[in-house]
Design an enzyme around this catalytic site. Sequence first.
Site, PDB file in Angstrom:
ATOM      1  N   ASP A  21       0.012  25.480  44.342  1.00  0.00           N
ATOM      2  CA  ASP A  21       0.088  26.311  45.544  1.00  0.00           C
ATOM      3  C   ASP A  21       0.504  27.739  45.218  1.00  0.00           C
ATOM      4  OD1 ASP A  21      -0.289  24.481  48.033  1.00  0.00           O
ATOM      5  OD2 ASP A  21       0.941  23.323  46.651  1.00  0.00           O
ATOM      6  N   ASP A  46      20.871  24.768  11.102  1.00  0.00           N
ATOM      7  CA  ASP A  46      20.922  23.946   9.886  1.00  0.00           C
ATOM      8  C   ASP A  46      19.514  23.460   9.541  1.00  0.00           C
ATOM      9  OD1 ASP A  46      21.837  22.490   7.768  1.00  0.00           O
ATOM     10  OD2 ASP A  46      22.796  20.918   8.971  1.00  0.00           O
ATOM     11  N   ASP A  61      -3.923  16.688  29.951  1.00  0.00           N
ATOM     12  CA  ASP A  61      -3.192  17.701  30.716  1.00  0.00           C
ATOM     13  C   ASP A  61      -1.693  17.636  30.466  1.00  0.00           C
ATOM     14  OD1 ASP A  61      -5.281  19.014  32.528  1.00  0.00           O
ATOM     15  OD2 ASP A  61      -5.726  16.884  32.722  1.00  0.00           O
ATOM     16  N   SER A  83      21.715  13.181   5.300  1.00  0.00           N
ATOM     17  CA  SER A  83      21.506  14.562   5.710  1.00  0.00           C
ATOM     18  C   SER A  83      20.119  15.053   5.322  1.00  0.00           C
ATOM     19  CB  SER A  83      22.543  15.445   5.029  1.00  0.00           C
ATOM     20  OG  SER A  83      23.791  15.209   5.610  1.00  0.00           O
ATOM     21  N   HIS A 118      22.157  22.755   4.931  1.00  0.00           N
ATOM     22  CA  HIS A 118      23.356  22.419   4.168  1.00  0.00           C
ATOM     23  C   HIS A 118      23.049  21.560   2.939  1.00  0.00           C
ATOM     24  CE1 HIS A 118      23.600  18.662   6.707  1.00  0.00           C
ATOM     25  NE2 HIS A 118      23.976  18.179   5.544  1.00  0.00           N
TER      26      HIS A 118
END
Length: 592
Positions: free
Chosen positions: A239, A437, A275, A534, A389
Amino acid sequence: MKTLLRICALLYFICTVTSYEDTKACLTKKYTANSCSKVFCAPWQRCVDGRCICKLPYQCPKNITFSVCTEKKKVFANYCQLKSAECTNSIFRFSSEAPCPETFNLSFLKNEQGKKSGIIKVKVPALSSSSLLCSSGWTTKEANVACKQLGYNQGADSSAEQTFILPEAEKKTTDCLSVKCRGLETSLAECLLHKKTEIEDKRAGVVCYQDTRECLDNEFSCVNGKCIPSKKSCDGENDCGDLSDELCCTHCNGSFHCKSNTCIPNRYRCNSETDCIGGEDEAFCEEKNEDKTSKPIDGRSEKPQEKELEEEHIAVNRDMDEERRLAQSFIPTLTCGVRPQLHTRRKRIIGGELAVKNQFPWQVAIKDGNALNCGGIYIGGCWVLTAAHCVRANQPQKYRIMLELLNLVHHDQDIDSYPVKTVKVHEFYNPDTYENDIALLEVINIHKKPECMQYDNNLVAACVPWSPYQFMPGDRCVVSGWGRQEGLAKVFHLKYGHVFLMENCSSVYKERFLDKMECAGTYDGSIDACKGDSGGPLVCFDINNVAYVWGIVSWGENCGVAGYPGVYTKVAKYHEWISRIVGRSLISKYNT
Ligand SMILES: *[C@@H]1O[C@H](CO)[C@@H](O)[C@H](O)[C@H]1NC(C)=O
Ligand SMILES: *[C@@H]1O[C@H](CO)[C@@H](O)[C@H](O)[C@H]1NC(C)=O
Ligand SMILES: *[C@@H]1O[C@H](CO)[C@@H](O)[C@H](O)[C@H]1NC(C)=O
Ligand SMILES: *[C@@H]1O[C@H](CO)[C@@H](O)[C@H](O)[C@H]1NC(C)=O
């Protein structure tokens, strides 16, 4: 912290951000049809830093279908090229298929200076005289296009009726053109026009919106400054004209809800064009089609009649929406995140599950001298993503990237390993706060092949997410790594665990939780989740089972204590940073 391998057990966590606050935060971002974190860009655009930016005409797909004219009779090789030119200069507005002795013209039936409302007429090149537009099927989205074409950039007033009673003089003509727009066109010439007759004495017109007033409490405030009735937002229909009323919706009224909190019309479901940015609107479509065929006979009997009617109506212009879709289909998409089939049975163990071959084909290990403390994620070419790190920028020769490493002790001797050429640590990585990081490692292309690390092995690049809305709080994702359990023997086998993405984690970590971080943990507190070393990947799978590297294992507090989820670097927020270093085409799945 760097070598701390983590286990988290969470009994509960608090995610108190209500959907209301969510919506409010979303609205402040002022998303529109040009925001590619919410919608796909048009084929004449590309996604850069969350915005759809115009391509240059030569960057359009080369596949030529037919050439087209602008209103000023300039000819372009195809529709995409014209639209990319119009993107930077509005004089290149579409008029018709070439050749173009005549151009498309839209005006008010009774033209006066500064007129904003009334019945409109069009002059279509294929027809000798001008035509009125049928009232049936004429909706706000068509009126928006007409108003924008007439120079009213906010589109139509969506609280006003956009059809008008014909003046006496015109009542004898029953001919009209029916109009079907997508809603983002800049000219009615781009909408599909059919010859029709209409006995009703009403015809299409516009009430164009031109106001800068504040919106009322029962109104939605569009990004383009228009006010629309609140009940027309989140209904799947554009709209506002800039789509801004459909892009921050936790619920959709009578329309389809994409996971990224956008609403699309139900007719876009299973229409062979994606979409929703996550592809949900085109998933499970076979089932839907089966439903259709199993409909009762009387439900089906309407169909041939409809068809007959459609055939009677003669199109007077080319279907430019079809042309847009075609151009879109010619744009290559990147293949990433698709795993080979897994066959081996999985063995469950305490504190995580053992990964099988090819289960995490993007997982790599980073060897630092003789130590192996960090994981990494292969993202394509010669590039591996990891945590800042884990590495130091000035010593690439210290590192080697190990592939296909399921077991750190009993691995094959011929395992692939690559020397590192460059280490790119984020410029604003802060080792004290773990902000930014993130780091990239480029290996030496030892095979001298364009596939680089993917040459002659089972390595698969994980896709790099481009939007923070591709996955949402509550989504279940997978973290993997050679995580070691504290107090237990070293774990040498690649493990994984399922974790759930969480809302804003500020309630747990206070000011230490920063904008480009993401929390993930388990609801039930099972100890086997939230485990990984990590630099390793937190991967989320979309509805088509395509893997995206959503997070990089970064830090956590009181690991193993309930209520403290793991914190990850939120990769979607670094799409631009990664693009800049590795090249946009290497990681852009769409809109390249
Ligand atoms: C046009 O696109 C089709 C389908 O993608 C492709 O097969 C064909 O080679 C393309 N042609 C050109 C000239 O690029
Ligand atoms: C478009 O129609 C309007 C009104 O009939 C007319 O004034 C104008 O000259 C036309 N423009 C073109 C380019 O034909
Ligand atoms: C949902 O849409 C209908 C019209 O389609 C409207 O009448 C109704 O008020 C809407 N509901 C809400 C909650 O906005
Ligand atoms: C998290 O929520 C707090 C308030 O609850 C807010 O100040 C902060 O900006 C939010 N952070 C993010 C990353 O959304």
